[in-house]
Design a protein around this motif. Sequence first.
Motif, PDB file in Angstrom:
ATOM      1  N   PHE A 117      28.797  51.607  53.994  1.00 57.74           N
ATOM      2  CA  PHE A 117      29.037  52.650  55.259  1.00 57.74           C
ATOM      3  C   PHE A 117      29.165  52.538  56.042  1.00 57.74           C
ATOM      4  O   PHE A 117      29.616  53.020  56.370  1.00 57.74           O
ATOM      5  CB  PHE A 117      27.923  53.669  53.628  1.00 57.74           C
ATOM      6  N   PHE A 118      27.835  51.700  56.415  1.00 58.25           N
ATOM      7  CA  PHE A 118      27.537  51.687  58.261  1.00 58.25           C
ATOM      8  C   PHE A 118      28.780  51.214  58.540  1.00 58.25           C
ATOM      9  O   PHE A 118      28.717  50.759  59.249  1.00 58.25           O
ATOM     10  CB  PHE A 118      25.674  50.847  58.559  1.00 58.25           C
ATOM     11  N   SER A 119      28.613  49.410  57.376  1.00 59.91           N
ATOM     12  CA  SER A 119      29.982  48.734  58.445  1.00 59.91           C
ATOM     13  C   SER A 119      31.165  49.716  58.215  1.00 59.91           C
ATOM     14  O   SER A 119      32.125  48.966  58.710  1.00 59.91           O
ATOM     15  CB  SER A 119      30.294  47.410  57.135  1.00 59.91           C
ATOM     16  N   ILE A 120      31.406  50.075  57.483  1.00 56.39           N
ATOM     17  CA  ILE A 120      32.967  50.712  58.040  1.00 56.39           C
ATOM     18  C   ILE A 120      32.463  51.390  60.015  1.00 56.39           C
ATOM     19  O   ILE A 120      33.257  51.378  60.727  1.00 56.39           O
ATOM     20  CB  ILE A 120      32.794  52.813  57.523  1.00 56.39           C
ATOM     21  N   PHE A 121      31.510  51.975  60.188  1.00 54.59           N
ATOM     22  CA  PHE A 121      31.600  52.999  61.349  1.00 54.59           C
ATOM     23  C   PHE A 121      31.484  51.422  62.722  1.00 54.59           C
ATOM     24  O   PHE A 121      31.847  51.997  63.545  1.00 54.59           O
ATOM     25  CB  PHE A 121      30.117  53.698  61.733  1.00 54.59           C
ATOM     26  N   SER A 122      30.718  50.745  62.191  1.00 55.21           N
ATOM     27  CA  SER A 122      30.854  48.925  63.231  1.00 55.21           C
ATOM     28  C   SER A 122      31.882  48.621  62.916  1.00 55.21           C
ATOM     29  O   SER A 122      32.074  48.171  64.553  1.00 55.21           O
ATOM     30  CB  SER A 122      29.273  48.290  62.270  1.00 55.21           C
ATOM     31  N   TRP A 123      32.814  48.575  62.458  1.00 51.12           N
ATOM     32  CA  TRP A 123      34.231  48.107  62.337  1.00 51.12           C
ATOM     33  C   TRP A 123      34.980  48.641  63.065  1.00 51.12           C
ATOM     34  O   TRP A 123      35.429  48.521  64.217  1.00 51.12           O
ATOM     35  CB  TRP A 123      35.029  47.420  61.072  1.00 51.12           C
ATOM     36  N   LEU A 176      41.516  43.798  67.279  1.00 51.24           N
ATOM     37  CA  LEU A 176      42.230  45.479  67.275  1.00 51.24           C
ATOM     38  C   LEU A 176      42.882  45.429  65.907  1.00 51.24           C
ATOM     39  O   LEU A 176      41.697  46.541  65.093  1.00 51.24           O
ATOM     40  CB  LEU A 176      43.222  45.374  68.172  1.00 51.24           C
ATOM     41  N   GLY A 177      43.617  44.654  65.523  1.00 51.26           N
ATOM     42  CA  GLY A 177      44.317  45.148  64.211  1.00 51.26           C
ATOM     43  C   GLY A 177      43.194  44.468  62.839  1.00 51.26           C
ATOM     44  O   GLY A 177      43.344  45.512  62.095  1.00 51.26           O
ATOM     45  N   PHE A 178      42.332  43.288  62.987  1.00 56.72           N
ATOM     46  CA  PHE A 178      41.153  42.815  62.023  1.00 56.72           C
ATOM     47  C   PHE A 178      40.554  44.200  62.027  1.00 56.72           C
ATOM     48  O   PHE A 178      40.137  44.243  60.348  1.00 56.72           O
ATOM     49  CB  PHE A 178      41.080  41.558  62.065  1.00 56.72           C
ATOM     50  N   SER A 179      40.038  44.761  62.683  1.00 60.69           N
ATOM     51  CA  SER A 179      38.874  45.517  62.822  1.00 60.69           C
ATOM     52  C   SER A 179      39.747  46.824  62.390  1.00 60.69           C
ATOM     53  O   SER A 179      39.209  46.868  61.576  1.00 60.69           O
ATOM     54  CB  SER A 179      38.759  45.952  64.468  1.00 60.69           C
ATOM     55  N   GLY A 180      40.709  46.961  62.124  1.00 60.65           N
ATOM     56  CA  GLY A 180      41.738  48.478  61.730  1.00 60.65           C
ATOM     57  C   GLY A 180      41.643  48.101  60.586  1.00 60.65           C
ATOM     58  O   GLY A 180      41.066  48.966  59.147  1.00 60.65           O
ATOM     59  N   LEU A 181      42.250  47.508  59.372  1.00 61.62           N
ATOM     60  CA  LEU A 181      42.499  46.950  58.714  1.00 61.62           C
ATOM     61  C   LEU A 181      40.612  46.701  57.710  1.00 61.62           C
ATOM     62  O   LEU A 181      40.494  47.514  56.501  1.00 61.62           O
ATOM     63  CB  LEU A 181      42.651  45.354  58.166  1.00 61.62           C
ATOM     64  N   TRP A 182      39.702  46.087  58.388  1.00 58.87           N
ATOM     65  CA  TRP A 182      38.788  45.399  57.555  1.00 58.87           C
ATOM     66  C   TRP A 182      38.181  46.663  57.754  1.00 58.87           C
ATOM     67  O   TRP A 182      37.171  46.877  57.032  1.00 58.87           O
ATOM     68  CB  TRP A 182      37.542  44.554  58.718  1.00 58.87           C
ATOM     69  N   THR A 183      38.133  47.932  58.459  1.00 65.57           N
ATOM     70  CA  THR A 183      37.406  49.263  58.359  1.00 65.57           C
ATOM     71  C   THR A 183      37.764  49.875  57.193  1.00 65.57           C
ATOM     72  O   THR A 183      36.822  50.643  56.665  1.00 65.57           O
ATOM     73  CB  THR A 183      37.738  50.095  59.946  1.00 65.57           C
TER      74      THR A 183
END
Length: 126
Positions: A120-126, A76-83
């Motif tokens: 841009f798509f990666s923002i939503f996928s993460w 969860l933390g990594f996904s938030g950071l990577w977003t």
Amino acid sequence: IFALIVFACLVGDGYISLPEDSHLFCVFNRNEDACRYGIGIGVLAFLACIFFFMVDVYFPQISNTTDRKYLVLADLGFSGLWTFLWFIGFCFLTNQWSWTRAEDVYIVADSARAAITFSFFSIFSW
């Protein structure tokens, strides 16, 4: 997959040279940091996806609930950071692309636009 596309676009067509000069430069306003940032977050995101996929495969075999909790929180933390990092990457690449001169970009414009689009798509996928 989006991280792989961004990485591949920047490695394959992110660096170009002019016919009269053999020196390679980044297609994004000749800013080497833009290409490095896109390649860096693309590679690290792809490796993280592989890691978290392996964690998901072995997750049912982990019996310790504390370890499970830390793995879920790390995901969860990594996904938030990577977003957040993909958002920064999208803004950075878009800004540098807007300042790029048209005569510096010949046929690699599609790859540059693809890198921007998939960041841009990666923002939503993460």
